[in-house]
Design a protein around this motif. Structure first.
Motif, mmCIF file in Angstrom:
data_model
loop_
_atom_site.group_PDB
_atom_site.id
_atom_site.type_symbol
_atom_site.label_atom_id
_atom_site.label_comp_id
_atom_site.label_asym_id
_atom_site.label_seq_id
_atom_site.Cartn_x
_atom_site.Cartn_y
_atom_site.Cartn_z
ATOM 1 N N GLY A 306 71.123 27.923 44.826
ATOM 2 C CA GLY A 306 71.975 28.101 45.997
ATOM 3 C C GLY A 306 71.258 28.408 47.286
ATOM 4 N N VAL A 307 69.960 28.692 47.232
ATOM 5 C CA VAL A 307 69.235 29.042 48.463
ATOM 6 C C VAL A 307 69.239 27.849 49.418
ATOM 7 C CG1 VAL A 307 67.021 29.711 49.448
ATOM 8 C CG2 VAL A 307 67.787 30.739 47.298
ATOM 9 N N GLY A 308 69.792 28.060 50.608
ATOM 10 C CA GLY A 308 69.868 27.008 51.620
ATOM 11 C C GLY A 308 71.116 26.153 51.550
ATOM 12 N N GLU A 309 71.889 26.286 50.477
ATOM 13 C CA GLU A 309 73.146 25.529 50.363
ATOM 14 C C GLU A 309 74.262 26.251 51.115
ATOM 15 O OE1 GLU A 309 73.618 22.613 48.855
ATOM 16 O OE2 GLU A 309 71.569 22.423 48.088
ATOM 17 N N ASN A 310 75.451 25.590 51.186
ATOM 18 C CA ASN A 310 76.675 26.246 51.670
ATOM 19 C C ASN A 310 76.660 26.553 53.166
ATOM 20 O OD1 ASN A 310 79.299 27.395 50.997
ATOM 21 N ND2 ASN A 310 78.384 29.410 51.346
ATOM 22 N N LEU A 311 75.843 25.833 53.956
ATOM 23 C CA LEU A 311 75.800 26.059 55.397
ATOM 24 C C LEU A 311 77.132 25.659 56.029
ATOM 25 C CD1 LEU A 311 74.326 26.672 58.069
ATOM 26 C CD2 LEU A 311 73.430 24.320 57.998
ATOM 27 N N GLN A 312 77.706 26.558 56.798
ATOM 28 C CA GLN A 312 78.969 26.324 57.490
ATOM 29 C C GLN A 312 78.841 26.765 58.943
ATOM 30 O OE1 GLN A 312 82.121 28.419 55.127
ATOM 31 N NE2 GLN A 312 80.463 28.567 53.632
ATOM 32 N N ASP A 313 79.555 26.077 59.818
ATOM 33 C CA ASP A 313 79.625 26.496 61.219
ATOM 34 C C ASP A 313 80.960 26.045 61.791
ATOM 35 O OD1 ASP A 313 79.031 27.459 63.749
ATOM 36 O OD2 ASP A 313 77.071 26.504 63.859
ATOM 37 N N HIS A 314 81.396 26.760 62.815
ATOM 38 C CA HIS A 314 82.646 26.393 63.480
ATOM 39 C C HIS A 314 82.459 25.101 64.266
ATOM 40 C CE1 HIS A 314 83.810 30.889 63.304
ATOM 41 N NE2 HIS A 314 84.494 30.220 62.398
ATOM 42 N N LEU A 315 83.332 24.142 64.024
ATOM 43 C CA LEU A 315 83.343 22.875 64.752
ATOM 44 C C LEU A 315 84.059 23.072 66.084
ATOM 45 C CD1 LEU A 315 82.841 19.775 64.731
ATOM 46 C CD2 LEU A 315 85.088 19.554 63.642
ATOM 47 N N ASP A 316 83.485 22.546 67.163
ATOM 48 C CA ASP A 316 83.978 22.852 68.502
ATOM 49 C C ASP A 316 83.923 21.613 69.389
ATOM 50 O OD1 ASP A 316 84.549 24.976 70.692
ATOM 51 O OD2 ASP A 316 82.771 23.958 71.470
ATOM 52 N N ILE A 317 84.864 21.544 70.322
ATOM 53 C CA ILE A 317 84.820 20.516 71.364
ATOM 54 C C ILE A 317 85.343 21.128 72.648
ATOM 55 C CG2 ILE A 317 87.137 19.502 71.046
ATOM 56 C CD1 ILE A 317 85.620 16.731 71.250
#
Length: 555
Positions: A306-317
């Motif tokens: 799992g190291v480095g997996e599961n990256l999430q960020d807020h999508l924005d426009i």
């Protein structure tokens, strides 16, 4: 101030905290509350004693491009963004990204944390974490009152904006005209609604995590001697790899002034490098997916997929509207003359436009009425903001913008090594909009924001909506999203917390790295899922809670 060469480092401490970002400052500061232990916090960047950091509008300079305070990473080309690389500013200075950010104090929705607990992260429900939010907070609005949601004697100052921009009030009036309700406390009983943000400021200055937790301590060169001699802040110190004896982490190899040294921890090593650099350090130290480590020529110490997996960020426009008013920021001659007056005002009173965080007001709304919590964040900004496709700052002039942010995206990315050398940037692939639902939610948010902006309170001000041709058809709207959407600089999840049954969990509910001893990760990389809001306050909450868990383990 003249700076001399860095003095030699002491070789051993009780606790080593690698990274002086928001969580790292909090955990180091709290651990050092015990005068019988020694704590060293390592920061690759330098001190935060610069006017661009402490003056709120300075973020316009520190965030926009790589520099002495900003790693300024870029992702891999993103197929769903017309092949564009996504820009990823990250703090490289004491306080980490709390020295660069928009200072918005938001915790997220209570159900976000209750979801963590339901997924097996026992001890991380909203009722579990609320005391740590309150313990960190010094909210002057509620001083002298007993408020169940807010603290008033913590190290982190939280304040209302000193000099709200008049255009924010027009925005809130337009929201009411569109049928929305107002909310004067997004961190109180209910998150939904429109209102002003509170900010991490004090006396009109940025109050970052370093001012909250570290400046009462002592740096290695004596810069911030507040009488706490057991707290050692080591700037200009690059972590290269963790040191192990058998399965136990006992220290870290660092580079300082071009010389490699080994620092040792008698009790624990705490990795707080942030969502990109924490997994990078684990990988560089042989902890992570075995196949990737072997491809990099790194000996596998522990196969942890799992190291480095599961990256999430807020999508924005962003939707920009040009409007010729010097109450709004803009790179024009008239704007420059106004700014000179505001600089004098700020120096005399710590008030005026220089106290602005640009993103002064906003909202939390639902894209669909049947949802159990808001899934969109709308943000009103008193300047024109956007990616390079919008044109040069000078040509844009004055105006305002509306951000539309997807709070719980389904897309997941990954962080990997480009090289075993920590001095090189990691490989970051956010995979934004790889899940189709994220595009649909963002489009729903665009329609809500444009409905607000087209109400009389805003429309009667005049102004010209930029890229208006993008909204005439469904096809052009989707093309606009692909050409201009990006992340909102709230990455989480790359060392995620989870129960033993979770094959991709990197840390347990005590934030201990699975498969080894004496090693924890303490920052937003441990979040299993994104929270519905900005991530700075939660990062400090994580640091506060981790300090209690670490102390309990030492008893």
């Amino acid at each position: 101030m003249t700076r001399s060469a860095s003095p030699p480092l002491s070789g051993e401490y009780d606790y080593l905290v690698i990274g002086a970002g928001s969580a790292g400052c909090a955990v180091a500061g709290r651990l050092s509350d015990d005068p019988t232990v020694s704590v060293a916090v390592l920061e690759n960047g330098g001190p935060d004693d610069h006017y661009l950091i402490w003056t709120p509008v300075g973020l316009a300079k520190t965030v926009v491009k790589p520099g002495p305070y900003n790693y300024g990473y870029y992702t891999e080309p993103q197929p769903a963004l017309d092949g564009r690389r996504s820009y990823q500013p990250r703090g490289r200075v004491l306080g980490g990204s709390s020295s660069l950010n928009g200072m918005v104090y938001i915790r997220g929705h209570r159900k976000d944390y209750d979801d963590w607990a339901a997924q097996g992260c026992t001890g991380w429900s909203y009722d579990d974490v609320l005391p740590y939010f309150r313990r960190s907070e010094n909210n002057t609005r509620f001083a002298g009152t007993a408020n169940p949601w807010h603290g008033t004697d913590g190290p982190l100052y939280v304040n209302d904006l000193r000099s709200p921009n008049p255009f924010c009030q027009y925005f809130l009036q337009a929201a009411q005209q569109a049928g929305h309700t107002l909310n004067d406390d997004f961190n109180g009983a209910e998150q939904e609604g429109f209102g002003y943000y509170q900010v991490t400021q004090h006396n009109g200055e940025r109050w970052n995590a370093a001012r909250a937790y570290l400046h009462r301590g002592k740096t290695v060169d004596g810069r911030y001697n507040g009488g706490r001699h057991n707290l050692h802040v080591l700037t200009g110190t690059q972590a290269l790899r963790l040191v192990f004896e058998g399965r136990r982490a006992v220290g870290v190899v660092v580079s300082r002034d071009g010389v490699e040294q080994t620092l040792r921890a008698r009790r624990e090593v705490i990795v707080s490098g942030g969502v990109f650099n924490s997994p990078q350090l684990l990988l560089a130290s042989g902890i992570g997916p075995a196949k990737h480590l072997q491809e990099m020529g790194i000996e596998v110490r522990h196969d942890l997929p799992g190291v480095g997996e599961n990256l999430q960020d807020h999508l924005d426009i962003v939707i920009n509207t040009q409007l010729d008013s010097t109450d709004l920021f803009g790179a024009t001659l008239r704007g420059g003359l106004r700014l000179l007056k505001e600089i004098r005002r700020y120096r005399r009173q710590r008030a005026g436009m220089l106290t602005s965080n640009f993103v002064e007001a906003g909202a939390f709304v639902k894209s669909r009425p049947e949802l159990d919590r808001p899934d969109l964040n709308l943000v009103f900004t008193v300047a024109l903001i956007g990616n390079r496709n919008m044109g040069s700052r000078r040509k844009l002039g004055h105006g305002y913008s509306g951000h539309i942010c997807v709070l719980r995206p389904e897309s997941r990315g990954v962080v990997r090594l480009r090289s075993p050398d920590m001095r090189e940037a990691p490989l970051i692939d956010t995979r934004l909009m790889s899940a189709p639902r994220d595009m649909e939610t963002l489009i729903a948010g665009i329609r809500i924001m444009r409905d607000v902006m087209n109400q009389p309170a805003m429309k009667d001000l005049g102004g010209r909506e930029m890229k208006s041709e993008s909204f005439v058809s469904e096809e052009s709207l989707r093309a606009f999203v692909r050409g201009h959407a990006d992340c909102l600089y709230h990455p989480v999840g790359t060392c995620r917390m989870g129960p033993p049954s979770d094959p991709l969990a990197v840390v347990d509910n005590e934030l201990r790295v699975r498969g080894v001893e004496g090693l924890r990760v303490v920052d937003c990389s441990i979040m299993p899922t994104l929270i519905g809001g900005n991530t700075n306050a939660p990062a400090m909450m994580i640091g506060e809670k981790a300090a209690d868990m670490i102390r309990a383990a030492a008893r």
